[in-house]
Design a protein around this motif. Structure first.
Motif, mmCIF file in Angstrom:
data_model
loop_
_atom_site.group_PDB
_atom_site.id
_atom_site.type_symbol
_atom_site.label_atom_id
_atom_site.label_comp_id
_atom_site.label_asym_id
_atom_site.label_seq_id
_atom_site.Cartn_x
_atom_site.Cartn_y
_atom_site.Cartn_z
ATOM 1 N N ALA A 121 3.314 2.232 2.547
ATOM 2 C CA ALA A 121 2.822 2.968 1.097
ATOM 3 C C ALA A 121 3.845 2.593 -0.004
ATOM 4 C CB ALA A 121 2.879 4.394 1.209
ATOM 5 N N HIS A 124 2.808 -0.910 -1.265
ATOM 6 C CA HIS A 124 1.668 -0.844 -2.242
ATOM 7 C C HIS A 124 1.984 -0.247 -3.481
ATOM 8 C CE1 HIS A 124 -1.374 -2.531 0.208
ATOM 9 N NE2 HIS A 124 -0.916 -1.940 1.518
ATOM 10 N N ARG A 125 2.649 0.885 -3.502
ATOM 11 C CA ARG A 125 3.228 1.679 -4.701
ATOM 12 C C ARG A 125 3.672 0.909 -5.614
ATOM 13 N NH1 ARG A 125 5.898 7.111 -3.936
ATOM 14 N NH2 ARG A 125 7.692 5.925 -4.039
ATOM 15 N N LEU A 130 -1.961 1.763 -6.252
ATOM 16 C CA LEU A 130 -1.731 3.242 -5.880
ATOM 17 C C LEU A 130 -2.704 3.927 -5.101
ATOM 18 C CD1 LEU A 130 -0.695 4.255 -9.690
ATOM 19 C CD2 LEU A 130 0.937 3.738 -7.622
ATOM 20 N N ALA A 133 -1.896 3.226 -1.589
ATOM 21 C CA ALA A 133 -0.585 3.992 -1.243
ATOM 22 C C ALA A 133 -0.871 5.594 -1.018
ATOM 23 C CB ALA A 133 0.370 3.880 -2.733
ATOM 24 N N GLU A 134 -1.862 6.225 -2.145
ATOM 25 C CA GLU A 134 -2.333 7.316 -1.722
ATOM 26 C C GLU A 134 -2.876 7.694 -0.460
ATOM 27 O OE1 GLU A 134 -5.465 10.682 -3.896
ATOM 28 O OE2 GLU A 134 -5.274 8.593 -4.677
ATOM 29 N N ALA A 161 6.782 11.714 -1.988
ATOM 30 C CA ALA A 161 6.281 10.320 -2.116
ATOM 31 C C ALA A 161 4.714 10.504 -2.704
ATOM 32 C CB ALA A 161 6.309 9.479 -1.121
ATOM 33 N N LEU A 162 4.066 11.112 -2.082
ATOM 34 C CA LEU A 162 2.528 11.431 -2.212
ATOM 35 C C LEU A 162 2.306 12.229 -3.712
ATOM 36 C CD1 LEU A 162 -0.537 11.539 -1.662
ATOM 37 C CD2 LEU A 162 0.013 13.898 -0.604
ATOM 38 N N THR A 165 3.218 9.679 -6.380
ATOM 39 C CA THR A 165 1.677 8.507 -6.348
ATOM 40 C C THR A 165 0.895 9.445 -7.008
ATOM 41 O OG1 THR A 165 2.442 7.594 -4.375
ATOM 42 C CG2 THR A 165 0.227 7.130 -4.973
ATOM 43 N N ARG A 168 1.301 9.159 -10.718
ATOM 44 C CA ARG A 168 1.115 7.989 -11.333
ATOM 45 C C ARG A 168 -0.143 7.565 -11.557
ATOM 46 N NH1 ARG A 168 4.849 3.189 -9.224
ATOM 47 N NH2 ARG A 168 3.617 2.181 -10.762
ATOM 48 N N LEU A 169 -0.988 8.294 -10.696
ATOM 49 C CA LEU A 169 -2.659 8.049 -10.838
ATOM 50 C C LEU A 169 -2.980 8.911 -11.826
ATOM 51 C CD1 LEU A 169 -3.587 7.564 -7.207
ATOM 52 C CD2 LEU A 169 -3.828 5.910 -8.896
#
Length: 304
Positions: A121, A124-125, A130, A133-134, A161-162, A165, A168-169
């Protein structure tokens, strides 16, 4: 060459899977792959480590088979060597294969599998994917809830971390509640000045400032500064503490609390600091500095 018992123990410790003794007909391939992995792990040059890990990967895939523990180790060393060179796009397919093999051999809820899932993840992030990763982190956090208590570092790291993410989304409505939970758990279970608590404070304050909710962010940033001072040292000696103090000053100015900002800057940076002089000049120009209107440029760069 290492004795058979040491080979047995080394394989178990490195790969973290079931203890599988090499079959007699596989011994040459097994020993060759193990030597390549040892060289890759010890090599300081990422390019040379990549060559050794690719050699081990080819041997384990062709002779020992994709389910063998050494194949997992070869995949991991290949991922590490490629990532060290910044070649994440090449590392990701190997990381996906490693995750799939670990799910098949250890199960989706094994700690080694969850660690590989979080690492994938992160890749990918970092590459900007994203959405993938999510999905990986949602799967990881769901499994962590069944395996670990909420205060376990692995579970807390996955949930943090979630939350990052989701931020950022742009899904702040989901990120903010998760950050509140992460902060509450880390405060109580790990400690108010622990590194993970400092990060949780910073993350939540940033989300609030991004939304212009400066009054709610201010106490969090004061707490963040205090934790940095305890963990890292005084402002004049540590960059993290200085940055934390500047963020407090940013929020005070953003709310128009110029007198508070002046007192704060004087306490932590002294009267000769350039920012202190600017704040004093603004106060001097205003009849009522406590009612100084909030500037339009109030959102600090660190919250952009």
């Amino acid at each position: 060459m290492l004795p058979a018992r040491q080979l047995h123990m080394r394989t178990h410790m490195r790969v973290g899977t079931l203890r599988l003794e090499p079959k007699e007909e596989w011994s040459q391939a097994f020993n060759g792959a193990l030597q390549s992995l040892e060289k890759a792990h010890a090599c300081k040059c990422a390019k040379q480590a990549e060559a050794h890990s690719h050699s081990a990967l080819a041997t384990t895939r062709a002779i020992l088979g994709p389910t063998h523990p050494l194949h997992h180790g070869a995949l991991r060393e290949t991922i590490n060597s490629l990532s060290a060179q910044g070649r994440l796009a090449e590392a990701v397919p190997h990381a996906h294969e490693l995750l799939q093999r670990l799910k098949e051999s250890l199960g989706a809820k094994h700690p080694t599998t969850l660690a590989a899932m979080e690492e994938l993840a992160f890749h990918h992030r970092f590459m900007g994917d994203l959405e993938t990763a999510e999905q990986l982190l949602l799967e990881s956090t769901t499994a962590c809830k069944e395996v670990y208590p909420a205060c376990h570092p692995t579970s807390l790291a996955a949930h943090m971390a979630l939350a990052l993410t989701l931020e950022r989304l742009g899904k702040l409505d989901r990120a903010e509640p998760l950050m509140h939970v992460n902060l509450r758990i880390s405060r109580v279970s790990i400690g108010p000045s622990a590194t993970i608590t400092i990060i949780a404070l910073s993350n939540l304050a940033r989300v609030l400032v991004t939304q212009g909710r400066f009054a709610e962010a201010e106490p969090l940033l004061h707490e963040h500064l205090q934790a940095c001072l305890e963990a890292c040292g005084p402002v004049e000696q540590d960059a993290a503490s200085r940055a934390a103090a500047m963020r407090v000053a940013d929020v005070l100015e953003a709310q128009g609390k110029m007198l508070d900002a002046a007192r704060f800057m004087g306490l932590h940076f002294g009267a000769k600091h350039p920012r202190m002089r600017r704040i004093v000049s603004i106060i001097a120009e205003q009849k009522d500095p406590e009612r100084w209107p909030r500037p339009q440029w109030a959102r600090p760069q660190w919250a952009a």
